[in-house]
Design a protein around this motif. Structure first.
Motif, PDB file in Angstrom:
ATOM      1  N   LEU A  14      16.171  28.894   0.455  1.00  0.00           N
ATOM      2  CA  LEU A  14      16.505  28.353  -0.860  1.00  0.00           C
ATOM      3  C   LEU A  14      17.209  27.018  -0.619  1.00  0.00           C
ATOM      4  O   LEU A  14      18.426  26.955  -0.511  1.00  0.00           O
ATOM      5  N   PRO A  15      16.444  25.924  -0.496  1.00  0.00           N
ATOM      6  CA  PRO A  15      17.046  24.633  -0.120  1.00  0.00           C
ATOM      7  C   PRO A  15      17.930  24.064  -1.224  1.00  0.00           C
ATOM      8  O   PRO A  15      17.702  24.304  -2.405  1.00  0.00           O
ATOM      9  N   ILE A  16      18.936  23.313  -0.808  1.00  0.00           N
ATOM     10  CA  ILE A  16      19.815  22.639  -1.760  1.00  0.00           C
ATOM     11  C   ILE A  16      19.060  21.473  -2.404  1.00  0.00           C
ATOM     12  O   ILE A  16      18.436  20.683  -1.728  1.00  0.00           O
ATOM     13  N   ARG A  17      19.132  21.392  -3.708  1.00  0.00           N
ATOM     14  CA  ARG A  17      18.573  20.258  -4.439  1.00  0.00           C
ATOM     15  C   ARG A  17      19.672  19.687  -5.323  1.00  0.00           C
ATOM     16  O   ARG A  17      20.311  20.438  -6.070  1.00  0.00           O
ATOM     17  N   ALA A 224      25.770  26.914 -16.424  1.00  0.00           N
ATOM     18  CA  ALA A 224      25.616  27.847 -15.307  1.00  0.00           C
ATOM     19  C   ALA A 224      24.630  28.968 -15.602  1.00  0.00           C
ATOM     20  O   ALA A 224      24.040  29.536 -14.676  1.00  0.00           O
ATOM     21  N   ARG A 225      24.435  29.296 -16.888  1.00  0.00           N
ATOM     22  CA  ARG A 225      23.515  30.389 -17.232  1.00  0.00           C
ATOM     23  C   ARG A 225      22.105  29.894 -17.533  1.00  0.00           C
ATOM     24  O   ARG A 225      21.281  30.646 -18.060  1.00  0.00           O
ATOM     25  N   ASP A 226      21.841  28.644 -17.166  1.00  0.00           N
ATOM     26  CA  ASP A 226      20.475  28.140 -17.295  1.00  0.00           C
ATOM     27  C   ASP A 226      19.564  28.925 -16.351  1.00  0.00           C
ATOM     28  O   ASP A 226      19.957  29.326 -15.254  1.00  0.00           O
ATOM     29  N   LEU A 227      18.324  29.147 -16.779  1.00  0.00           N
ATOM     30  CA  LEU A 227      17.376  29.957 -16.008  1.00  0.00           C
ATOM     31  C   LEU A 227      17.191  29.468 -14.578  1.00  0.00           C
ATOM     32  O   LEU A 227      16.948  30.273 -13.673  1.00  0.00           O
ATOM     33  N   GLN A 228      17.305  28.163 -14.360  1.00  0.00           N
ATOM     34  CA  GLN A 228      17.008  27.626 -13.028  1.00  0.00           C
ATOM     35  C   GLN A 228      17.991  28.078 -11.967  1.00  0.00           C
ATOM     36  O   GLN A 228      17.698  27.985 -10.765  1.00  0.00           O
ATOM     37  N   TRP A 229      19.172  28.582 -12.373  1.00  0.00           N
ATOM     38  CA  TRP A 229      20.166  29.015 -11.391  1.00  0.00           C
ATOM     39  C   TRP A 229      20.160  30.528 -11.168  1.00  0.00           C
ATOM     40  O   TRP A 229      20.954  31.029 -10.374  1.00  0.00           O
ATOM     41  N   LEU A 231      18.181  32.550  -9.577  1.00  0.00           N
ATOM     42  CA  LEU A 231      17.904  32.959  -8.201  1.00  0.00           C
ATOM     43  C   LEU A 231      19.096  32.681  -7.294  1.00  0.00           C
ATOM     44  O   LEU A 231      19.462  33.521  -6.455  1.00  0.00           O
ATOM     45  N   LEU A 232      19.726  31.519  -7.472  1.00  0.00           N
ATOM     46  CA  LEU A 232      20.885  31.174  -6.637  1.00  0.00           C
ATOM     47  C   LEU A 232      22.031  32.137  -6.863  1.00  0.00           C
ATOM     48  O   LEU A 232      22.597  32.684  -5.905  1.00  0.00           O
ATOM     49  N   TRP A 233      22.392  32.367  -8.131  1.00  0.00           N
ATOM     50  CA  TRP A 233      23.519  33.275  -8.402  1.00  0.00           C
ATOM     51  C   TRP A 233      23.216  34.695  -7.916  1.00  0.00           C
ATOM     52  O   TRP A 233      24.100  35.355  -7.349  1.00  0.00           O
ATOM     53  N   SER A 234      22.012  35.176  -8.142  1.00  0.00           N
ATOM     54  CA  SER A 234      21.680  36.538  -7.711  1.00  0.00           C
ATOM     55  C   SER A 234      21.749  36.663  -6.195  1.00  0.00           C
ATOM     56  O   SER A 234      22.262  37.659  -5.668  1.00  0.00           O
ATOM     57  N   ARG A 235      21.280  35.653  -5.467  1.00  0.00           N
ATOM     58  CA  ARG A 235      21.352  35.708  -4.003  1.00  0.00           C
ATOM     59  C   ARG A 235      22.810  35.690  -3.534  1.00  0.00           C
ATOM     60  O   ARG A 235      23.188  36.421  -2.613  1.00  0.00           O
ATOM     61  N   ILE A 236      23.616  34.825  -4.156  1.00  0.00           N
ATOM     62  CA  ILE A 236      25.026  34.741  -3.760  1.00  0.00           C
ATOM     63  C   ILE A 236      25.729  36.069  -4.002  1.00  0.00           C
ATOM     64  O   ILE A 236      26.463  36.575  -3.131  1.00  0.00           O
ATOM     65  N   TYR A 237      25.531  36.654  -5.174  1.00  0.00           N
ATOM     66  CA  TYR A 237      26.236  37.901  -5.494  1.00  0.00           C
ATOM     67  C   TYR A 237      25.730  39.076  -4.676  1.00  0.00           C
ATOM     68  O   TYR A 237      26.517  39.958  -4.281  1.00  0.00           O
ATOM     69  N   GLU A 255      12.076  39.293 -16.181  1.00  0.00           N
ATOM     70  CA  GLU A 255      11.570  39.146 -17.553  1.00  0.00           C
ATOM     71  C   GLU A 255      10.884  37.805 -17.777  1.00  0.00           C
ATOM     72  O   GLU A 255       9.909  37.714 -18.516  1.00  0.00           O
ATOM     73  N   SER A 256      11.390  36.743 -17.120  1.00  0.00           N
ATOM     74  CA  SER A 256      10.878  35.398 -17.393  1.00  0.00           C
ATOM     75  C   SER A 256       9.835  34.934 -16.390  1.00  0.00           C
ATOM     76  O   SER A 256       9.284  33.840 -16.527  1.00  0.00           O
ATOM     77  N   ALA A 257       9.559  35.734 -15.367  1.00  0.00           N
ATOM     78  CA  ALA A 257       8.637  35.298 -14.320  1.00  0.00           C
ATOM     79  C   ALA A 257       7.219  35.184 -14.839  1.00  0.00           C
ATOM     80  O   ALA A 257       6.760  36.028 -15.616  1.00  0.00           O
ATOM     81  N   VAL A 258       6.525  34.154 -14.400  1.00  0.00           N
ATOM     82  CA  VAL A 258       5.118  34.004 -14.740  1.00  0.00           C
ATOM     83  C   VAL A 258       4.279  35.000 -13.951  1.00  0.00           C
ATOM     84  O   VAL A 258       3.374  35.623 -14.460  1.00  0.00           O
TER      85      VAL A 258
END
Length: 263
Positions: A14-17, A224-229, A231-237, A255-258
């Motif tokens: 999960l690279p830093i952007r 912080a609760r934007d969809l784009q984060w 994956l990051l928050w779930s991995r951290i927790y 729920e939101s995955a294509v």
């Protein structure tokens, strides 16, 4: 059964952007000089109206006999190409950075030279030219140590260090500079802290990363609760052994995955 979190054999990268965080304003002396040159004035106005490509083309090949005129045109080109589109992305950060560096090189002792190099540093970072960005940020601080934009230059320097693997120095520089950013600029502070959380997680300091995530979710819940984060928050927790905190983000990812998500 496979373990979850840091002990799992499935560890997708999960690279830093770093997202754009525009800062600062054009120095008044530059704006006044632009207004005195009709062609430059028209180009700047076009860019501010969204006609960036046309503005950039109109500044190409303008006649200039003195270094001061060349620098003024270069600054205008940097300003034009650093404009953002409706999605918040810069039109051509590489061209903008080169133009700012050219202007500062033409008149290295100008009062605005530090500002130009600071802008170049940020543009180079968005282009992922991290070594060059770090050098320009350092030069900007050396030229104008008391400039109001210095906290942003420090943040840019620190973020490039994180990207280059200099985690300790990078995190220290970013953390010490965040509070120097104007209070109104919540976006920059959020982005800097978000990258710090990501860097801590990459370094294996999962507990500290989760504490920064807690701070972001409490301080800036909308951002912080934007969809784009998710994956990051779930991995951290998950990695910090706090699956209950990760669960809402994991559920929303599903729920939101294509594509179908394998729980």
């Amino acid at each position: 059964y496979l373990p979850i979190g840091a002990k799992s054999p499935i560890r997708l990268s999960l690279p830093i952007r770093v997202r754009p965080y525009p800062f600062g304003t054009v120095p008044p002396e530059i704006e006044k000089a632009w207004m005195r040159k009709s062609l430059i004035k028209k180009a700047v106005e076009k860019a501010e109206l969204g006609m960036v490509a046309e503005a950039g083309e109109s500044l190409t090949g303008l006649p200039s006999e003195k270094d001061s005129s060349r620098a003024l045109i270069a600054l205008a080109r940097g300003y034009v190409w650093s404009r953002t589109d409706p999605a918040g992305k810069h039109f051509h950060p590489g061209r903008a950075a080169d133009a700012y560096i050219l202007a500062a090189g033409l008149i290295p002792k100008a009062t605005w030279a530090g500002w130009a190099r600071g802008q170049a540093a940020y543009m180079l970072m968005t282009e992922r030219r991290f070594v060059e960005a770090k050098m320009q940020a350092r030069k900007a601080i050396e030229l104008a140590p008391d400039h109001p934009d210095r906290p942003y230059w420090e943040i840019t320097w620190g973020l490039t260090q994180l990207q280059l693997g200099e985690l300790g120095e990078g995190m220290q520089r970013v953390v010490s500079s965040i509070n120097g950013a104007p209070a109104r600029d919540a976006h920059t502070r959020f982005e800097a802290r978000r990258v710090i959380a990501h860097a801590l997680w990459q370094a294996g300091e999962y507990a500290r990363a989760s504490q920064v995530a807690d701070l972001l979710l409490a301080e800036a819940p909308m951002a912080a609760r934007d969809l784009q984060w998710d994956l990051l928050w779930s991995r951290i927790y998950l990695d910090s052994n706090r699956p209950a905190r990760a669960l809402p983000f994991l559920e929303r990812i599903e729920e939101s995955a294509v594509k179908k998500v394998d729980r």
